[in-house]
Design an enzyme around this catalytic site. Sequence first.
Site, mmCIF file in Angstrom:
data_model
loop_
_atom_site.group_PDB
_atom_site.id
_atom_site.type_symbol
_atom_site.label_atom_id
_atom_site.label_comp_id
_atom_site.label_asym_id
_atom_site.label_seq_id
_atom_site.Cartn_x
_atom_site.Cartn_y
_atom_site.Cartn_z
ATOM 1 N N LYS A 53 -5.126 -4.929 8.997
ATOM 2 C CA LYS A 53 -3.686 -4.650 9.063
ATOM 3 C C LYS A 53 -3.353 -3.907 10.356
ATOM 4 O O LYS A 53 -2.381 -4.231 11.048
ATOM 5 C CB LYS A 53 -3.245 -3.845 7.836
ATOM 6 C CG LYS A 53 -3.220 -4.696 6.564
ATOM 7 C CD LYS A 53 -3.085 -3.869 5.290
ATOM 8 C CE LYS A 53 -3.210 -4.790 4.069
ATOM 9 N NZ LYS A 53 -3.281 -4.077 2.793
ATOM 10 N N GLN A 97 -3.127 2.066 0.788
ATOM 11 C CA GLN A 97 -4.019 0.991 0.346
ATOM 12 C C GLN A 97 -4.483 1.225 -1.098
ATOM 13 O O GLN A 97 -4.963 2.307 -1.438
ATOM 14 C CB GLN A 97 -5.233 0.912 1.292
ATOM 15 C CG GLN A 97 -6.165 -0.239 0.996
ATOM 16 C CD GLN A 97 -5.523 -1.612 1.211
ATOM 17 O OE1 GLN A 97 -4.803 -1.835 2.179
ATOM 18 N NE2 GLN A 97 -5.764 -2.539 0.286
ATOM 19 N N ASP A 120 5.391 -2.587 1.673
ATOM 20 C CA ASP A 120 4.567 -3.348 0.721
ATOM 21 C C ASP A 120 5.432 -3.916 -0.401
ATOM 22 O O ASP A 120 5.011 -4.825 -1.112
ATOM 23 C CB ASP A 120 3.521 -2.408 0.088
ATOM 24 C CG ASP A 120 2.098 -2.809 0.445
ATOM 25 O OD1 ASP A 120 1.921 -3.917 0.974
ATOM 26 O OD2 ASP A 120 1.180 -2.008 0.185
#
Length: 288
Positions: A53, A97, A120
Amino acid sequence: MTAQLIDGNALSKQLRAQVAADTVKLKAQGLTPGLAVVLVGDNQASQVYVRNKVKACEDAGLHSVLEKYELNMTEAELLARVEALNNDDSIHGILVQLPLPAHIDAQKVIEAISPAKDVDGFHIASAGALMTGMPGFWPCTPYGCMKMLESIGYQLKGKHAVVIGRSNIVGKPMALMLLQQNATVTICHSGTKDLKAMTLQADVIVAAVGKRNVLTADMVKPGAVVLDVGMNRNDEGKLCGDVDFDGVKEVASYITPVPGGVGPMTITMLLVNTLESAQRALSEKQHA
Ligand code: NAP
């Protein structure tokens, strides 16, 4: 019939080039889009994901920060870091995460992220925005699937879409996005009695289960479009999806491969969301 591939790598390349070009424009206006990626603990898979990422951000010219913390970080410490990032003007997207260590309440952490930086799309406010058709951030994986359908010019209106899986991060938001584009949507899950009876009616099938061969050729209507979100390992240890690719590609009109399908699109949409968040921040600043 041999299905045409929807190539997630090629589409990602195009979209990331667009993100890079738009980032140059934003920088010229004095704003660099920034993403903060927070990792707690030493989960091997998570380490690979966060590295990918951050690298994707850097390649597209975005500012990115990787914050790595020891497994024994407390929930209060993590919440404090999230709060600091919420207040950091150089950061437009915050990604914590998952999975988090068991002693940290992941939902509490997600809810602590400012919805304006929830790239997200997991915050309850983002879920509500998707549900009601309001502006917000869409979860990256189903958003990537929608871009794949768009890339082949697929018109969802009047079509029947079957989503296999109902998780909050893939299945449910996927179903809502398809519904928003006027498809008729069926959601299947582990309690679905006759999965094959459902999938055989589908013009579009999205498999998001996490089990190999959930979808085989005999379950697919000729000409259907098949998107494979699953990430599994086959007997040789190679990455594979939920779909029996070799069989289904002989029946479907379009199919996504694994690897090289939905996977790269997920990171791409994270960049798209971060860029969009930065564009919104600039526009708010200009109208303040
Ligand atoms: P999840 O939370 O475990 O959800 C799996 C869903 O599949 C559940 O809703 C479950 O039903 C359903 N299910 C299980 N067995 C089934 C069966 N035999 N028939 C029909 N439905 C069944 O998983 P997830 O987070 O949504 O992820 C799904 C897969 O996508 C995983 O392989 C994951 O690694 C992959 N993934 C890939 C990406 C990417 O970027 N490519 C991103 C995210 C996830 P119940 O709700 O009834 O339990």
